[in-house]
Design a protein around this motif. Structure first.
Motif, PDB file in Angstrom:
ATOM      1  N   GLN A  87       0.818  -1.089  -0.060  1.00  0.00           N
ATOM      2  CA  GLN A  87      -0.015   0.045  -0.055  1.00  0.00           C
ATOM      3  C   GLN A  87       0.869   1.161  -0.004  1.00  0.00           C
ATOM      4  OE1 GLN A  87      -2.115   0.983   3.516  1.00  0.00           O
ATOM      5  NE2 GLN A  87      -3.736   1.594   2.539  1.00  0.00           N
ATOM      6  N   VAL A 108      -4.900  -3.059   1.145  1.00  0.00           N
ATOM      7  CA  VAL A 108      -4.908  -2.370  -0.243  1.00  0.00           C
ATOM      8  C   VAL A 108      -6.280  -2.837  -0.786  1.00  0.00           C
ATOM      9  CG1 VAL A 108      -2.501  -2.552  -0.406  1.00  0.00           C
ATOM     10  CG2 VAL A 108      -3.906  -4.765  -0.879  1.00  0.00           C
ATOM     11  N   LEU A 167      -6.676  -7.731  -3.632  1.00  0.00           N
ATOM     12  CA  LEU A 167      -5.435  -8.122  -4.163  1.00  0.00           C
ATOM     13  C   LEU A 167      -5.423  -8.379  -5.597  1.00  0.00           C
ATOM     14  CD1 LEU A 167      -3.810 -10.216  -1.495  1.00  0.00           C
ATOM     15  CD2 LEU A 167      -3.524  -7.953  -1.774  1.00  0.00           C
ATOM     16  N   LEU A 170      -5.190  -5.120  -7.656  1.00  0.00           N
ATOM     17  CA  LEU A 170      -3.483  -4.329  -7.652  1.00  0.00           C
ATOM     18  C   LEU A 170      -2.709  -4.056  -9.021  1.00  0.00           C
ATOM     19  CD1 LEU A 170      -2.016  -5.762  -4.304  1.00  0.00           C
ATOM     20  CD2 LEU A 170      -3.091  -3.510  -4.689  1.00  0.00           C
TER      21      LEU A 170
END
Length: 357
Positions: A85, A114, A140, A143
């Motif tokens: 993050q 995150v 995730l 991301l």
């Protein structure tokens, strides 16, 4: 000495199994005692009780060892998520070119730090450029798209003189990421380009440019518009929405929309749709505008306090169970307005003497 990948992996597996070594030895000793010791094979209630105590102790040790290992693994994953993050969503600078900023994110994934939301701000020769976005999905899995868009913005914001050029760079970076991801997920294609690599992946984006005089220009790709906090709280139109990045090609004309002017002391709140779409147990939506109106009474608005206040109200409204990631970014114009200086008494403006011919 250079350690190979296999040796590193082997060392990691050994560390994961280390909490089970002592309970395993206890278990081996207990089984050996039960099978090999004549005293343990004698009938009678006392010996059965002793055997039960031994094996209960071994079982308790194994459970505690597994629990300790899982707790250490969870702590390690949290540390990795926190580091990711801080790399992706770097802490917002408190000031940029006379603007005060604050930003934060709440992830809908339990235990995660995150998510699929993204934000960034950069002081450039063309003004302060601000990005707020929301990748499809959360946690995730989103991301990769977040990293592609943020990395492109941090370069393009300084390189591109036009805001439309920045947006095109973001679109190309996301398209490249989606093509590479599609090739990795479908290796049977033999390296050929997938027909529709971005069919179900997209990122909504709100791109702002705040000029030195406070004028705000926007390009909006399917993202919620901001709120302005001044004498009153009101939504700010961000122009006709463009398609989200990755869903459809961008149009040829990317003329920024002049949406508002941020006067000294006024603030803008940018948010993702998780803020306005949050519901309580009865299905009622979160009243973001009402929370902002209450916060705006304490003028001038503190960006950090406003972000914290909205997040607290969101968690209270939803009972701590968010259905989507929520990101907030607040920008307050802290530039001073220089008043016109009156002429000193007794001074008159005189005409310059005519030049000699």
């Amino acid at each position: 000495m250079i350690r190979t990948r296999s040796s590193l992996s082997e060392g990691f597996r050994l560390r994961r199994l280390s909490p089970l070594v002592l309970p395993g030895l206890w278990g081996a000793v207990a089984v050996t005692w039960k099978l090999g010791c004549p005293l343990a094979q004698q009938p009678g209630l006392p010996m059965r009780i002793a055997t039960s105590v031994v094996f209960f102790s071994v079982g308790t040790g194994l459970v505690l060892g597994i629990r300790r290992g899982l707790a250490r693994e969870l702590e390690r994953m949290r540390a990795i998520a926190h580091a990711a993050q801080r790399v992706l969503l770097r802490p917002m600078p408190p000031r940029l070119d006379g603007l005060v900023l604050a930003a934060a994110q709440l992830s809908a994934s339990r235990g995660a730090e995150v998510g699929g939301d993204l934000y960034e701000a950069a002081a450039t020769p063309y003004g302060v450029r601000v990005l707020m976005g929301d990748a499809r999905g959360h946690g995730l899995a989103a991301l990769g798209a977040v990293a592609a868009v943020l990395g492109s913005f941090r370069e393009a914001a300084h390189d591109e003189p036009e805001l439309g050029g920045v947006l095109r760079r973001l679109d190309r970076a996301l398209a490249r990421h989606l093509r590479e991801r599609a090739r990795d997920e479908h290796p049977a294609a033999g390296g050929a380009e997938p027909e529709h690599p971005a069919a179900e992946e997209f990122v909504t984006v709100l791109l702002l440019e705040i000029r030195p005089d406070g004028t705000v220009y926007a390009l909006n790709c399917g993202h919620p518009g901001p709120y302005r906090l001044g004498p009153r709280v009101e939504p700010v139109p961000a122009g006709d929405p463009l398609p989200p990045l990755g869903a459809f090609p961008l149009p040829a004309d990317l003329t920024p929309y002049r949406c508002t002017r941020l006067r000294p002391g006024e603030a803008l709140l940018l948010h993702t749709d998780g803020a306005e779409d949050a519901r309580d147990a009865a299905g009622r939506f979160f009243a973001l505008d009402a929370v902002l109106a209450e916060a705006a009474r304490d003028a001038p608005v503190s960006p950090a306090a406003l972000v914290s206040r909205v997040h607290t109200a969101l968690l209270r409204h939803t009972g701590g169970r968010l259905a989507d990631d929520v990101a907030l970014l607040v920008v307050r114009n802290d530039r001073m307005r220089v008043p016109a200086q009156p002429a000193e008494p007794g001074l008159r403006r005189t005409r310059p003497a005519p030049s000699p011919r």
